[in-house]
Motif scaffolding. Structure first.
Motif, mmCIF file in Angstrom:
data_model
loop_
_atom_site.group_PDB
_atom_site.id
_atom_site.type_symbol
_atom_site.label_atom_id
_atom_site.label_comp_id
_atom_site.label_asym_id
_atom_site.label_seq_id
_atom_site.Cartn_x
_atom_site.Cartn_y
_atom_site.Cartn_z
ATOM 1 N N LEU A 1 48.312 -41.626 149.925
ATOM 2 C CA LEU A 1 48.321 -43.066 150.170
ATOM 3 C C LEU A 1 49.014 -43.813 149.035
ATOM 4 O O LEU A 1 49.771 -44.775 149.260
ATOM 5 N N LEU A 2 48.779 -43.383 147.813
ATOM 6 C CA LEU A 2 49.445 -43.987 146.654
ATOM 7 C C LEU A 2 50.960 -43.893 146.779
ATOM 8 O O LEU A 2 51.690 -44.861 146.514
ATOM 9 N N LYS A 3 51.429 -42.736 147.148
ATOM 10 C CA LYS A 3 52.868 -42.529 147.262
ATOM 11 C C LYS A 3 53.459 -43.380 148.376
ATOM 12 O O LYS A 3 54.591 -43.876 148.272
ATOM 13 N N ARG A 4 52.698 -43.564 149.458
ATOM 14 C CA ARG A 4 53.180 -44.392 150.567
ATOM 15 C C ARG A 4 53.253 -45.861 150.153
ATOM 16 O O ARG A 4 54.225 -46.559 150.449
ATOM 17 N N LEU B 1 38.879 -46.462 145.601
ATOM 18 C CA LEU B 1 40.325 -46.454 145.421
ATOM 19 C C LEU B 1 41.049 -46.443 146.756
ATOM 20 O O LEU B 1 42.022 -47.186 146.968
ATOM 21 N N VAL B 2 40.591 -45.592 147.662
ATOM 22 C CA VAL B 2 41.229 -45.503 148.983
ATOM 23 C C VAL B 2 41.149 -46.850 149.703
ATOM 24 O O VAL B 2 42.118 -47.306 150.321
ATOM 25 N N LEU C 1 46.386 -52.655 149.958
ATOM 26 C CA LEU C 1 47.745 -52.823 149.429
ATOM 27 C C LEU C 1 48.809 -52.325 150.399
ATOM 28 O O LEU C 1 49.957 -52.773 150.361
ATOM 29 N N ASP C 2 48.435 -51.391 151.258
ATOM 30 C CA ASP C 2 49.406 -50.760 152.161
ATOM 31 C C ASP C 2 49.870 -51.761 153.217
ATOM 32 O O ASP C 2 49.069 -52.235 154.026
#
Length: 285
Positions: free
Chosen positions: A21-24, A81-82, A88-89
């Motif tokens: 998810l961070l990378k996305r 975090l998720v 943010l996504d």
């Protein structure tokens, strides 16, 4: 042990998802320089934490109750975090809505992300501390002496040293540097030496080192004596197992074989041995 493994596996799965998810999110905010730097750093930090968790999953000896407690805290932070990353996504937001979301909510969510990463950094330090203090390769002996298996300690120490990028991954490995192993690659350590590894016990000369409740100090299984053989599976005379936990199962004796699978005093041992010899003589007539 299975329960602890389940906690570790769940934490690893959650971290894997958070990293993806961070990378996305990082890709979506590619032009937002400040945020992408934060996301890049967060990704590196999560990958570092995940390496520790994966080592715990792979090594039973690291699955201690203390480690499990830290994993539970880590899992809770990972869940926060998720949730933050999903906020943010941009997902499938339209271009106008995406820009509005970024300007209206970006600062607040970035601050939340920064706070969570600070907590995760602290959780990583606590988890690392517990892992490095794990009583790996130890077998409790009589009174204040503990027997350490050099092979087991060295193997896990090398694994964790690579993860932590330090000379030693296990604190106990440092105690072996100046010791000479016996023929069976075992060394004797005092409970006080092991207690000294934990700064909270410094100066405590009456340290009570306790091994994992699921640890078996001696495992004696699958031995067989046939005919007139004599098989000793336990100490004779002094009970060297008085402070130990022993698992004895699936050992077999047949014919007139004598098998001693538990601590035996000299008188009893001599009587049983004489009886076995008499039976062996009768068998040959």
């Amino acid at each position: 042990m299975a329960e602890i493994l389940g906690v570790a596996a769940s934490a690893a799965q959650l971290l894997d998802g958070a990293i993806r998810l961070l990378k996305r999110v990082r890709k979506a905010y590619d032009r937002h320089q400040n945020l992408t730097e934060v996301l890049d750093q967060a990704t590196l930090e999560l990958e570092s934490i995940n390496a520790i968790v994966r080592a715990i999953v792979d090594e039973d000896a690291l699955q201690t109750p203390a480690v499990a407690a830290e994993l539970t805290k880590l899992y809770a932070l990972g869940t926060k975090l998720v949730k933050c990353l999903k906020e943010l996504d941009p997902g499938n937001k339209g271009a106008v809505r995406q820009i509005a979301h970024q300007f209206v909510h970006g600062t607040k969510e970035e601050e939340t992300l920064a706070d969570i990463m600070t907590d995760l950094d602290r959780a990583k330090a606590n988890l690392s501390f517990r892992v490095q203090l794990a009583n790996v390769g130890l077998t409790r002996m009589v009174h204040d002496t503990v027997l350490a298996n050099v092979d087991v300690i060295d193997r896990i120490d090398r694994l964790l040293a690579e993860v932590f990028r330090e000379r030693h991954g296990l604190k106990i490995a440092g105690l072996l540097d100046a010791t000479v192993p016996q023929n069976d690659n075992l060394v004797f350590l005092s409970r006080a030496e092991i207690a000294s590894l934990d700064p909270r016990t410094t100066g405590n000369t009456d340290s009570n080192i306790t091994l994992d409740d699921k640890t078996i100090d001696r495992i004696i299984v699958g031995n067989m004596a046939r005919g007139s053989a004599i098989q000793l599976l336990g100490p004779i005379g002094r009970d060297l197992w008085e402070d130990m936990r022993v698992r004895i199962e699936n050992n077999t004796a047949s014919g007139h074989a004598a098998q001693f699978a538990y601590p035996t005093d000299f008188v009893t041992f001599k009587y049983l041995l004489d009886h076995q010899e008499r039976m062996a003589v009768l068998e040959t007539r």
